[in-house]
Design a protein around this motif. Sequence first.
Motif, PDB file in Angstrom:
ATOM      1  N   GLU A 412       0.855  -1.189   0.000  1.00  0.00           N
ATOM      2  CA  GLU A 412       0.000   0.000   0.000  1.00  0.00           C
ATOM      3  C   GLU A 412       0.888   1.235   0.000  1.00  0.00           C
ATOM      4  OE1 GLU A 412      -2.970   0.295   3.092  1.00  0.00           O
ATOM      5  OE2 GLU A 412      -3.632   2.271   2.361  1.00  0.00           O
ATOM      6  N   ASN A 471      -4.440   4.970  -2.024  1.00  0.00           N
ATOM      7  CA  ASN A 471      -5.660   5.494  -1.390  1.00  0.00           C
ATOM      8  C   ASN A 471      -6.291   6.619  -2.203  1.00  0.00           C
ATOM      9  OD1 ASN A 471      -5.888   4.296   1.491  1.00  0.00           O
ATOM     10  ND2 ASN A 471      -3.717   4.763   1.216  1.00  0.00           N
ATOM     11  N   GLU A 503      -7.826   2.327  -3.625  1.00  0.00           N
ATOM     12  CA  GLU A 503      -8.629   2.057  -2.424  1.00  0.00           C
ATOM     13  C   GLU A 503      -9.656   3.166  -2.244  1.00  0.00           C
ATOM     14  OE1 GLU A 503      -6.251   1.591   1.045  1.00  0.00           O
ATOM     15  OE2 GLU A 503      -5.145  -0.131   0.254  1.00  0.00           O
ATOM     16  N   ASP A 533     -11.635   0.158   1.317  1.00  0.00           N
ATOM     17  CA  ASP A 533     -10.791   0.334   2.504  1.00  0.00           C
ATOM     18  C   ASP A 533     -11.663   0.557   3.746  1.00  0.00           C
ATOM     19  OD1 ASP A 533      -8.486   0.619   3.921  1.00  0.00           O
ATOM     20  OD2 ASP A 533      -7.869   2.518   3.024  1.00  0.00           O
ATOM     21  N   LYS A 554     -10.802  -4.411   2.449  1.00  0.00           N
ATOM     22  CA  LYS A 554      -9.733  -4.317   3.453  1.00  0.00           C
ATOM     23  C   LYS A 554     -10.348  -4.177   4.840  1.00  0.00           C
ATOM     24  CE  LYS A 554      -5.764  -2.642   2.427  1.00  0.00           C
ATOM     25  NZ  LYS A 554      -4.631  -1.737   2.176  1.00  0.00           N
ATOM     26  N   GLU A 590      -5.810  -5.685   7.847  1.00  0.00           N
ATOM     27  CA  GLU A 590      -4.811  -4.648   8.193  1.00  0.00           C
ATOM     28  C   GLU A 590      -4.496  -4.684   9.686  1.00  0.00           C
ATOM     29  OE1 GLU A 590      -5.041  -0.788   5.425  1.00  0.00           O
ATOM     30  OE2 GLU A 590      -6.692  -0.984   6.828  1.00  0.00           O
TER      31      GLU A 590
END
Length: 638
Positions: A412, A471, A503, A533, A554, A590
């Motif tokens: 990421e 992101n 994401e 996310d 995620k 995560e």
Amino acid sequence: MHIQIQCCGIVLMLVLFYFYMRQKRISLDTQRAFLGVFWATFICIIMDILSIGVIQYRHVFTEPVAKFVAKTYLVTLLGVAFSALSYMCVDIYTKKECYRKQMGVYLLMTLAGIAGIYAVPLYYQYTNDGADVKYTYGPSVYVTYGMALLFFVRILYLLRKEKDKINSRRREAVYLWLFVWVAASQVQFMYTDILIVAFAGAIGIMVLYLKLENPETNLDRSTGLFNSGAFYQYTRQLFAKDQDFSIFAIIFENTAYQHVSLDKRAFIRMQIVEYLLRIEDAYSFKNAEDEYLIVFPNMETAKKRVEDIQRRFASGWGEYNGDTVKPCWLYLPHANIVNQAEILLYLIRYIRHDEKTFTENRFHCVEKDSVDKIHREREVVQLILDAMENDRIEVFYQPIFSTSERSITSAEALVRIRDRDGKIVPPGVFIDTAEKSGMILKLGAVVFEKVCRFITKYPLERFGMQYIEINLSVIQCGYEHLAQDYIDIMERYKIDPKYINLEITESASTNAKKTLLNNMEDLISYGVRFSLDDFGTGQSNLNYIVDMPVNIVKFDRSMTNAYFENGKAKHVMEAAIHMIHGMNLEIVSEGIETKEQYETMEDLGISHIQGYYFSKPLPEDEFIRFLEDSLRQNRDVG
Ligand code: C2E
Ligand code: MG
Ligand code: MG
């Protein structure tokens, strides 16, 4: 010697004075200084006429009296130069002590000049027939011109040196004013019987009045209240004097009027303006179409008046009762908790647009904590701008482990700012502010471009990697041109879109969701993939996964942590995993920090693990080293 020109000067000044006094004015130091120049010039012209008269009738008044009056005229010329300097300094030295210090020096110089003028002789130049005095000359005149010249040079110097503190309109007007004086003295020097210097002073005053000091420029034409320019000047002056004061803002949001048609609103508004014009011990300003600011130089008075004003509004306007118009009130009892006029306006705007409860609460008293928050936010804005300008935006990479491949297969990209001291600032400090200020669009594009550059520099497959996750902020998702901008960047770097995974998080509004879906559609058909996310933070629900064309979900760190702490959360997560797998989507867990956590996630069938257990986010070169090491280890194990 003729006095017709001087008389014209007097008439001109009296007319100007009439207009000046007739208008509504605000108590500004610059206006006081302007009046100083005005009166100095006026007295100078009167003395000019007087000295001409006394010299003509010197046989009546006696020689010493005639010379004394003529010298006094010269003194008043110095007075004009002194007042001109004071007018300049008021603008430059807003702090009282600095202003006083400067003016003290000039005053001493002026007094020395006056002593000089009276101490040295003055002579007459007679007409050819010797019957009349044409003009005066001699050391007394030279002292005057010498001193005046000194002051004028100083004004020119200040105009250049302090040009940042004087706005261009003011500079232009003062240049023009000086030019009129210098041109007139040149003409008088060449044609000695044309005495126009004093008249030029009157013209100069007219220039200043028309270009700068006409009080009408401080008024809002439609209401007669003071305008936002005047608010800025006045508060700037109060801040410079360290004087505390109060501000009461009356704000008419759309919700202010209950079922009132537009023409009736206009009527009510005029009634309100009439009332605002009459408020005592305060100045009322119209800052925007729907915003009025009342400044109280005295804070005690403010307290009382603020209640009076609210009471007045509650009593209604004409046939409309108090419920018809309900504005929002913003009260700053201590306006000097900020220290600049600009920040004051920023603060009002900020509170209006930021505080969700603004229209609900209606009355807001602004204290120091709000201001501190704004100061911090401004600092962060500065940090982001500075970082973008000086290429101090950095991208760190956090490895993501694939449980099936038993290796790092993705990462990421996480943004960081390196501040001026070389310290790393994490996104938690600046993402919110970047979103609020709209800078996130640029910041996001910078991050995306850096990742593309990284992929061209280090072909991912060589390191056993499949893609990088980047992101997207909700603001970016709601930006119509996002897809095209990102496609352009990928084309520029010749990036295969399969290396990119974006994401997204759940958007609040349906409108933003529509734009996001359009963007996703364009990017997916180009070849980019998406993750959802922050799942499990309350920002995502299962419906959202159904609606959104994502490939990966995620699990947020808070969700994985809850799994280990809370029996109920365990069931929720297991059910979620079951459903997500049922939809054929992959999961990244995560925030995995320990071996135990890792093994549990693996047992649950989660395909990808991200967390400090493998590595923290790393700068580019460290990340590459990390990948090389893990490839080597895998090979050794294999
Ligand atoms: P996120 O996208 O959920 O990123 C994961 C965050 O969790 C990262 O924080 C990462 O350092 C942290 N993290 C990962 N594993 C662990 C762990 O084992 N323990 C702990 N305590 N933390 C872990 P980071 O880098 O501070 O980023 C925070 C958030 O800032 C991100 O959350 C993301 O929402 C946002 N962000 C970061 N970079 C960008 C960016 O380029 N654009 C946008 N729009 N937002 C970004
Ligand atoms: Mg993320
Ligand atoms: Mg996350």
